[in-house]
Write a protein that holds these residues in place. Structure first.
Motif, PDB file in Angstrom:
ATOM      1  N   MET A   1       0.905  -1.069   0.138  1.00 12.65           N
ATOM      2  CA  MET A   1       0.089   0.075  -0.011  1.00 12.65           C
ATOM      3  C   MET A   1       0.938   1.277  -0.027  1.00 12.65           C
ATOM      4  N   GLY A   2       0.373   2.279  -0.743  1.00 16.73           N
ATOM      5  CA  GLY A   2       1.116   3.443  -0.880  1.00 16.73           C
ATOM      6  C   GLY A   2       0.485   4.577  -0.211  1.00 16.73           C
ATOM      7  N   VAL A   3       0.817   5.914  -0.567  1.00 16.11           N
ATOM      8  CA  VAL A   3       0.556   7.125   0.046  1.00 16.11           C
ATOM      9  C   VAL A   3      -0.537   7.501  -0.882  1.00 16.11           C
ATOM     10  N   SER A   4      -1.751   8.166  -0.207  1.00 14.71           N
ATOM     11  CA  SER A   4      -2.896   8.347  -1.305  1.00 14.71           C
ATOM     12  C   SER A   4      -3.035  10.081  -1.150  1.00 14.71           C
ATOM     13  N   TRP A   5      -3.481  10.805  -1.883  1.00 11.55           N
ATOM     14  CA  TRP A   5      -3.879  12.084  -1.759  1.00 11.55           C
ATOM     15  C   TRP A   5      -5.454  12.019  -2.423  1.00 11.55           C
ATOM     16  N   VAL A   6      -6.315  12.532  -1.530  1.00  7.44           N
ATOM     17  CA  VAL A   6      -7.687  12.459  -2.005  1.00  7.44           C
ATOM     18  C   VAL A   6      -8.263  13.835  -2.072  1.00  7.44           C
ATOM     19  N   LEU A   7      -8.685  14.235  -3.417  1.00 11.63           N
ATOM     20  CA  LEU A   7      -9.247  15.567  -3.666  1.00 11.63           C
ATOM     21  C   LEU A   7     -10.623  15.533  -4.122  1.00 11.63           C
ATOM     22  N   GLU A   8     -11.227  16.556  -4.335  1.00 14.49           N
ATOM     23  CA  GLU A   8     -12.303  17.002  -4.863  1.00 14.49           C
ATOM     24  C   GLU A   8     -12.092  17.695  -6.183  1.00 14.49           C
ATOM     25  N   LEU A   9     -12.511  17.624  -7.156  1.00 13.11           N
ATOM     26  CA  LEU A   9     -12.702  18.399  -8.428  1.00 13.11           C
ATOM     27  C   LEU A   9     -13.971  19.009  -8.682  1.00 13.11           C
ATOM     28  N   PHE A  10     -13.654  20.257  -9.304  1.00 11.15           N
ATOM     29  CA  PHE A  10     -14.927  21.124  -9.518  1.00 11.15           C
ATOM     30  C   PHE A  10     -15.100  21.359 -11.309  1.00 11.15           C
TER      31      PHE A  10
ATOM     32  N   ILE B   1     -10.862   7.322  -9.724  1.00 12.41           N
ATOM     33  CA  ILE B   1     -11.931   8.583  -9.911  1.00 12.41           C
ATOM     34  C   ILE B   1     -13.352   8.263  -9.864  1.00 12.41           C
ATOM     35  N   GLY B   2     -13.986   8.838  -8.884  1.00 13.06           N
ATOM     36  CA  GLY B   2     -15.317   8.507  -8.474  1.00 13.06           C
ATOM     37  C   GLY B   2     -16.243   9.484  -8.432  1.00 13.06           C
ATOM     38  N   LEU B   3     -17.541   9.188  -8.628  1.00 12.56           N
ATOM     39  CA  LEU B   3     -18.691  10.269  -8.342  1.00 12.56           C
ATOM     40  C   LEU B   3     -19.197   9.900  -6.742  1.00 12.56           C
ATOM     41  N   ALA B   4     -19.228  11.029  -6.086  1.00 10.75           N
ATOM     42  CA  ALA B   4     -19.721  10.717  -4.805  1.00 10.75           C
ATOM     43  C   ALA B   4     -21.284  11.160  -4.787  1.00 10.75           C
ATOM     44  N   THR B   5     -21.930  10.282  -4.084  1.00 10.92           N
ATOM     45  CA  THR B   5     -23.213  10.344  -3.881  1.00 10.92           C
ATOM     46  C   THR B   5     -23.830  10.417  -2.491  1.00 10.92           C
TER      47      THR B   5
ATOM     48  N   ILE C   1     -28.089  11.211  -4.771  1.00  9.33           N
ATOM     49  CA  ILE C   1     -27.959  12.605  -5.177  1.00  9.33           C
ATOM     50  C   ILE C   1     -26.407  12.964  -5.376  1.00  9.33           C
ATOM     51  N   ALA C   2     -26.112  13.128  -6.753  1.00  9.35           N
ATOM     52  CA  ALA C   2     -24.696  13.349  -6.896  1.00  9.35           C
ATOM     53  C   ALA C   2     -24.216  14.604  -6.161  1.00  9.35           C
ATOM     54  N   LYS C   3     -23.214  14.324  -5.469  1.00  5.47           N
ATOM     55  CA  LYS C   3     -22.474  15.400  -4.680  1.00  5.47           C
ATOM     56  C   LYS C   3     -21.233  16.085  -5.306  1.00  5.47           C
ATOM     57  N   GLY C   4     -20.547  15.276  -5.882  1.00  2.00           N
ATOM     58  CA  GLY C   4     -19.208  15.918  -6.268  1.00  2.00           C
ATOM     59  C   GLY C   4     -18.080  14.672  -7.033  1.00  2.00           C
ATOM     60  N   VAL C   5     -17.322  14.836  -7.515  1.00  2.00           N
ATOM     61  CA  VAL C   5     -16.252  14.149  -8.190  1.00  2.00           C
ATOM     62  C   VAL C   5     -14.872  14.010  -7.168  1.00  2.00           C
ATOM     63  N   ILE C   6     -14.568  12.789  -6.736  1.00  2.00           N
ATOM     64  CA  ILE C   6     -13.485  12.720  -5.856  1.00  2.00           C
ATOM     65  C   ILE C   6     -12.376  11.819  -6.767  1.00  2.00           C
ATOM     66  N   VAL C   7     -11.214  12.262  -6.517  1.00  2.00           N
ATOM     67  CA  VAL C   7     -10.314  11.636  -7.047  1.00  2.00           C
ATOM     68  C   VAL C   7      -9.253  11.285  -5.892  1.00  2.00           C
TER      69      VAL C   7
ATOM     70  N   SER D   1     -13.434  11.202   4.518  1.00  2.00           N
ATOM     71  CA  SER D   1     -14.556  11.410   5.489  1.00  2.00           C
ATOM     72  C   SER D   1     -14.548  13.197   5.518  1.00  2.00           C
ATOM     73  N   LEU D   2     -13.540  13.795   5.523  1.00  2.00           N
ATOM     74  CA  LEU D   2     -13.508  15.142   5.378  1.00  2.00           C
ATOM     75  C   LEU D   2     -13.908  15.747   4.365  1.00  2.00           C
ATOM     76  N   LEU D   3     -13.737  15.152   3.188  1.00  2.00           N
ATOM     77  CA  LEU D   3     -14.532  15.677   1.989  1.00  2.00           C
ATOM     78  C   LEU D   3     -15.858  15.462   2.045  1.00  2.00           C
ATOM     79  N   PHE D   4     -16.468  14.401   2.410  1.00  2.00           N
ATOM     80  CA  PHE D   4     -17.833  14.023   2.661  1.00  2.00           C
ATOM     81  C   PHE D   4     -18.531  14.982   3.588  1.00  2.00           C
ATOM     82  N   SER D   5     -17.737  15.248   4.568  1.00  2.00           N
ATOM     83  CA  SER D   5     -18.462  16.459   5.768  1.00  2.00           C
ATOM     84  C   SER D   5     -18.650  17.679   4.620  1.00  2.00           C
ATOM     85  N   VAL D   6     -17.738  18.281   3.954  1.00  2.00           N
ATOM     86  CA  VAL D   6     -17.830  19.269   3.284  1.00  2.00           C
ATOM     87  C   VAL D   6     -18.976  19.244   2.304  1.00  2.00           C
TER      88      VAL D   6
END
Lengths: 215, 196
Positions: free
Chosen positions: B1-10, B117-121, B125-131, B185-190
């Motif tokens: 397992m490596g190191v991950s950076w999770v981000l939201e794209l607009f 690359i996924g769609l958060a729902t 209800i679509a809430k955003g794109v998370i990578v 989980s932080l992105l989901f909270s936002v």
């Protein structure tokens, strides 16, 4: 399928893996007679035994609704460094109300957890400590039967686990005989086998179905 | 397992990002899912927390109660038996199915990187794109960050400034999957607080 139905189906699938039935009997033996029991166990059990030294903490979720839900947490115990972050969660259900069964039968769910701040985490879950003890002993197996022989110690000051703070709870060793089986399997034949095995340890230890839930 | 950076794209879609990466030489590996269920206390003295799962770790569950920082947030990783144990605690803690988040999408491989690359729902209800960008060869943040930052700069330059807290380390500590799920989980909270 709604989210709730999906959740239930998922829990059913997980229950097949993690939810087990435990058939169990208890007994005790004076420390001075332990060697006789160990010789007996060495003769009838699978070759070899595994020593262990563990710290068990029993927590309850106290709510205004009764009864409380109890969870037990265990980790390896070291008097030098009590910082093992690997824990085992155990949920123990209420015993089956079966007066004809010669052993206690209860549902158990085991889960292994790792946390760098487990005490804060259990507080988050609303769990409060009821009691704790240190168990040191050995585990034997005889096929599916597990035989745990341990002496229990408690701490004189909560939160302090240095050798000088620990005191023996008794001069006797606790003996536990148990088998865990799949939750869907009929427990009666296994319960009889366990009772039959316990008679092989007689008269050194008289193992009993302790009805601890009867007040 | 490596190191991950999770981000939201607009202002983009999962297909646009996938195409961009495939043009750069990425290969489609398969699908992935992440889910997060909030647990609400029904009594005083119990905290609000989240139970998360990631399809990359199918036999694990991750619990996080948000505090100001990751270090002081009560958190634990478990096997899936914990899901059942939580169910037994439902007199005090109840799953809030209406607040459940799910991310579903595709996983791509580009050299030493895995990109999910996924769609958060939230309840369909679509809430955003998370990578999620994972640099696989190292599980030490300080080692992986220079090359991971370069990757983000190249493909998602607008996000390079918003480096997650768990990746701002100075000591060479090992990285764990729990830190990836904390970022989710932080992105989901936002997203939860944001109106559509």
């Amino acid at each position: 399928m709604s989210d709730e139905e999906k959740g239930d189906a998922n829990n059913e699938y997980l229950a097949q893996i993690y939810q087990r039935k435990e058939c169990i009997l208890w007994g005790s033996i004076y420390a001075t007679n332990l060697i006789d029991l160990e010789n007996r166990l060495a003769g009838i059990c699978d070759p070899g035994c595994t020593p262990f030294h563990e710290h068990e903490m029993s927590f309850s979720l106290k709510t205004t609704q009764t009864p409380d839900v109890t969870l037990r947490l265990r980790r390896k115990f070291h008097t030098e460094t009590t910082s093992s972050n690997q824990w085992r969660f155990r949920y123990v259900g209420r015993p089956e109300p079966d007066p004809n069964c010669p052993v206690v039968v209860r549902k158990v769910i085991d889960s292994v957890a790792h946390s760098q701040n487990m005490m804060e985490f259990v507080k988050t879950l609303g769990l409060r400590l009821d009691y704790e003890y240190m168990a040191k002993g050995k585990v034997w197996t005889c096929g599916a039967i597990k035989i745990v022989v341990s002496s229990l110690k408690r701490t004189k000051q909560p939160g302090k686990y240095e050798v000088e703070n620990l005191e023996k709870m008794s001069d006797s060793y606790l003996i536990e005989l148990s088998v865990t089986i799949n939750d869907s399997v009929d427990y009666h034949p296994i319960a009889k086998q366990l009772k039959a095995f316990s008679s092989q340890l007689s008269p050194l230890v008289e193992l009993q179905k302790v009805e601890y839930w009867v007040k | 397992m490596g190191v991950s950076w999770v981000l939201e794209l607009f202002d983009t879609s999962t297909v646009t990002i996938e195409t961009k990466l495939i043009v750069a030489g990425a290969e489609l590996v398969g699908g992935y899912t992440v889910d997060s269920t909030p647990y609400k206390p029904s009594e005083q003295g119990i905290s609000h927390f989240y139970l998360l799962h990631h399809s990359q770790f199918p036999q694990s569950a991750f619990s996080i109660a948000h505090q100001d920082t990751y270090k002081c947030s009560p958190r634990a990783s478990h096997d899936r038996g914990f899901d059942l144990i939580l169910h037994k605690l439902n007199v005090g803690l109840q799953a809030d199915t209406a607040g459940k988040f799910e991310v579903a999408g595709n996983e791509l491989k580009l050299q030493d990187f895995r990109i999910r690359i996924g769609l958060a729902t939230q309840n369909t209800i679509a809430k955003g794109v998370i990578v999620e960008v994972e640099y696989s060869p190292s599980s030490v943040v300080t080692q992986a960050m220079p090359v991971l930052t370069e990757f983000i700069e190249h493909f998602f330059p607008d996000s390079v400034e918003s480096k997650p807290e768990v990746l701002k380390k100075t000591a060479p500590e090992p990285y764990s999957a729990l830190e990836t799920l904390y970022q989710y989980s932080l992105l989901f909270s936002v997203m939860r607080k944001r109106a559509n």
